[in-house]
Design a protein around this motif. Sequence first.
Motif, mmCIF file in Angstrom:
data_model
loop_
_atom_site.group_PDB
_atom_site.id
_atom_site.type_symbol
_atom_site.label_atom_id
_atom_site.label_comp_id
_atom_site.label_asym_id
_atom_site.label_seq_id
_atom_site.Cartn_x
_atom_site.Cartn_y
_atom_site.Cartn_z
ATOM 1 N N ALA A 152 17.322 -55.466 47.711
ATOM 2 C CA ALA A 152 17.263 -56.373 48.856
ATOM 3 C C ALA A 152 17.968 -55.772 50.074
ATOM 4 C CB ALA A 152 17.867 -57.720 48.498
ATOM 5 N N LEU A 153 19.095 -55.101 49.841
ATOM 6 C CA LEU A 153 19.757 -54.423 50.956
ATOM 7 C C LEU A 153 18.829 -53.382 51.577
ATOM 8 C CD1 LEU A 153 23.373 -53.860 49.542
ATOM 9 C CD2 LEU A 153 22.627 -55.602 51.183
ATOM 10 N N HIS A 154 18.117 -52.656 50.721
ATOM 11 C CA HIS A 154 17.173 -51.653 51.230
ATOM 12 C C HIS A 154 15.979 -52.340 51.898
ATOM 13 C CE1 HIS A 154 15.208 -47.866 51.732
ATOM 14 N NE2 HIS A 154 14.183 -48.209 50.979
ATOM 15 N N GLY A 155 15.556 -53.492 51.361
ATOM 16 C CA GLY A 155 14.478 -54.243 51.983
ATOM 17 C C GLY A 155 14.821 -54.641 53.409
ATOM 18 N N PHE A 156 16.063 -55.038 53.627
ATOM 19 C CA PHE A 156 16.504 -55.338 54.996
ATOM 20 C C PHE A 156 16.353 -54.112 55.886
ATOM 21 C CE2 PHE A 156 19.945 -54.469 57.950
ATOM 22 C CZ PHE A 156 19.715 -55.443 58.913
ATOM 23 N N GLU A 157 16.818 -52.970 55.392
ATOM 24 C CA GLU A 157 16.746 -51.748 56.206
ATOM 25 C C GLU A 157 15.306 -51.416 56.579
ATOM 26 O OE1 GLU A 157 19.220 -50.267 57.515
ATOM 27 O OE2 GLU A 157 20.890 -51.125 56.377
ATOM 28 N N LYS A 158 14.401 -51.573 55.618
ATOM 29 C CA LYS A 158 12.984 -51.308 55.908
ATOM 30 C C LYS A 158 12.477 -52.239 57.007
ATOM 31 C CE LYS A 158 11.563 -51.562 51.533
ATOM 32 N NZ LYS A 158 10.666 -51.499 50.360
ATOM 33 N N SER A 159 12.770 -53.529 56.879
ATOM 34 C CA SER A 159 12.293 -54.495 57.865
ATOM 35 C C SER A 159 12.906 -54.230 59.241
ATOM 36 C CB SER A 159 12.609 -55.922 57.415
ATOM 37 O OG SER A 159 11.774 -56.319 56.344
ATOM 38 N N ALA A 160 14.217 -53.984 59.274
ATOM 39 C CA ALA A 160 14.882 -53.760 60.553
ATOM 40 C C ALA A 160 14.309 -52.533 61.264
ATOM 41 C CB ALA A 160 16.387 -53.608 60.334
ATOM 42 N N GLY B 7 12.295 -52.445 64.668
ATOM 43 C CA GLY B 7 12.962 -51.710 65.740
ATOM 44 C C GLY B 7 14.219 -52.390 66.229
ATOM 45 N N VAL B 8 14.922 -53.069 65.317
ATOM 46 C CA VAL B 8 16.137 -53.791 65.702
ATOM 47 C C VAL B 8 17.273 -53.433 64.749
ATOM 48 C CG1 VAL B 8 14.815 -55.705 66.685
ATOM 49 C CG2 VAL B 8 15.559 -55.835 64.290
ATOM 50 N N GLU B 9 18.494 -53.643 65.198
ATOM 51 C CA GLU B 9 19.653 -53.426 64.338
ATOM 52 C C GLU B 9 20.062 -54.706 63.633
ATOM 53 O OE1 GLU B 9 22.826 -51.656 66.510
ATOM 54 O OE2 GLU B 9 21.701 -49.823 66.953
ATOM 55 N N GLN B 10 19.789 -55.851 64.266
ATOM 56 C CA GLN B 10 20.165 -57.140 63.698
ATOM 57 C C GLN B 10 18.943 -58.048 63.649
ATOM 58 O OE1 GLN B 10 22.438 -60.101 66.079
ATOM 59 N NE2 GLN B 10 24.001 -59.982 64.467
ATOM 60 N N ILE B 11 18.757 -58.735 62.519
ATOM 61 C CA ILE B 11 17.682 -59.711 62.359
ATOM 62 C C ILE B 11 18.305 -61.102 62.479
ATOM 63 C CG2 ILE B 11 16.053 -60.692 60.690
ATOM 64 C CD1 ILE B 11 15.619 -57.790 59.673
ATOM 65 N N ASP B 12 17.647 -61.986 63.211
ATOM 66 C CA ASP B 12 18.227 -63.305 63.455
ATOM 67 C C ASP B 12 18.218 -64.197 62.223
ATOM 68 O OD1 ASP B 12 18.810 -63.219 66.434
ATOM 69 O OD2 ASP B 12 16.727 -62.586 66.391
ATOM 70 N N VAL C 51 22.604 -59.709 59.854
ATOM 71 C CA VAL C 51 21.720 -60.854 60.113
ATOM 72 C C VAL C 51 22.582 -61.987 60.637
ATOM 73 C CG1 VAL C 51 20.055 -60.188 58.320
ATOM 74 C CG2 VAL C 51 21.906 -61.750 57.748
ATOM 75 N N ARG C 52 21.985 -62.875 61.418
ATOM 76 C CA ARG C 52 22.744 -63.987 61.994
ATOM 77 C C ARG C 52 22.659 -65.242 61.135
ATOM 78 N NH1 ARG C 52 20.457 -65.477 67.088
ATOM 79 N NH2 ARG C 52 22.452 -66.462 67.599
ATOM 80 N N ALA C 53 21.620 -65.356 60.315
ATOM 81 C CA ALA C 53 21.457 -66.511 59.429
ATOM 82 C C ALA C 53 20.579 -66.083 58.265
ATOM 83 C CB ALA C 53 20.835 -67.691 60.169
ATOM 84 N N ILE C 54 20.745 -66.757 57.119
ATOM 85 C CA ILE C 54 19.951 -66.437 55.936
ATOM 86 C C ILE C 54 19.367 -67.712 55.355
ATOM 87 C CG2 ILE C 54 21.273 -64.363 55.397
ATOM 88 C CD1 ILE C 54 22.735 -65.943 53.204
ATOM 89 N N GLY C 55 18.293 -67.551 54.579
ATOM 90 C CA GLY C 55 17.663 -68.716 53.983
ATOM 91 C C GLY C 55 16.623 -68.316 52.962
ATOM 92 N N VAL C 56 15.746 -69.257 52.670
ATOM 93 C CA VAL C 56 14.739 -69.073 51.627
ATOM 94 C C VAL C 56 13.411 -69.650 52.098
ATOM 95 C CG1 VAL C 56 16.438 -69.077 49.758
ATOM 96 C CG2 VAL C 56 15.414 -71.246 50.496
ATOM 97 N N SER C 57 12.396 -69.435 51.291
ATOM 98 C CA SER C 57 11.070 -69.953 51.601
ATOM 99 C C SER C 57 10.387 -70.329 50.288
ATOM 100 C CB SER C 57 10.247 -68.885 52.344
ATOM 101 O OG SER C 57 8.941 -69.346 52.654
#
Length: 293
Positions: free
Chosen positions: A86-94, A98-103, A134-140
């Motif tokens: 999941a940590l790597h998944g964040f890096e891929k998405s970011a 093209g961003v350093e932080q995801i909201d 990230v500024r906030a986390i959640g689920v779907s």
Amino acid sequence: MTNNIITLNNGVELPAIGLGVFQTPPDVTTTAVEEALRTGYRHIDTAAAYMNEREVGEGIRLSGVPREEIFIETKLWISDYGYEAALHGFEKSAKKLGVEQIDLLLLHQPLTTRFDLTLDAYRALEKLLADGKVRAIGVSNFMPEYLERLLAETSVVPAVNQIELHPYYQQKEVQSLHAQHGILTQAWSPIGGITSYGGAEKSAFEDPTLLEIGREHGKSAAQVMLRWHLQQGRSAIPKSTRAERIAENFDVFDFELTNGQLAAIDALDTGVRGGPDPDSITLETFGMPIPEA
């Protein structure tokens, strides 16, 4: 009457209406995002599994709107569950965005057959939150059983649970659980687009009740549905690639439904899900590698 900004349970502000890009082909995603931001949207919702995060990022850059004015939301896919994955998944998405932080970063589905991996993935989100990535986390798509398990076994209450929610499928039990814990209900298919797929017997866009309420306000059925979400405190993620529809879906801040009209829409609930049962989402049936950035 605007209802345009919602404050999440950690104090972060989220624009209530966001542009969704589910099933939006990469070659038109950039244009749709640019158009939405020109129209006034400041919230874009995507996901690793949509395979268009890179194009979302390109649309944001081409729009000329400053990054700090745009709320970017994306989701990790089940193939990237587990802590390190999941940590790597964040890096891929970011990197794709093209961003350093995801909201706002969500777990896209509860992996009910391997909930240990789901919990480890959420703990990775907690780490990303603590580190300011990230500024906030959640689920779907978390239904009560698994949302309660998550709450019991992790530390940070999700800011959001994004679920299928429209007049024909309102998930009131899930909404009630959200209210108890301060979790924002965010609607995917908020205007019932899923009700018009695959030979459905009736489409929310043609519902007589919604059309009549729309006539009373000079608005479309889609605009009535979005206003219903806003007045009941939800966030909504309508999707479109057509400029006129993108604009129509954002033109919902200048009228107000009456209590009677809200009740009439509430009464349309059929209890019938349009999308897949979250329990059917397994690594065997829906697992797919998410490409590197």
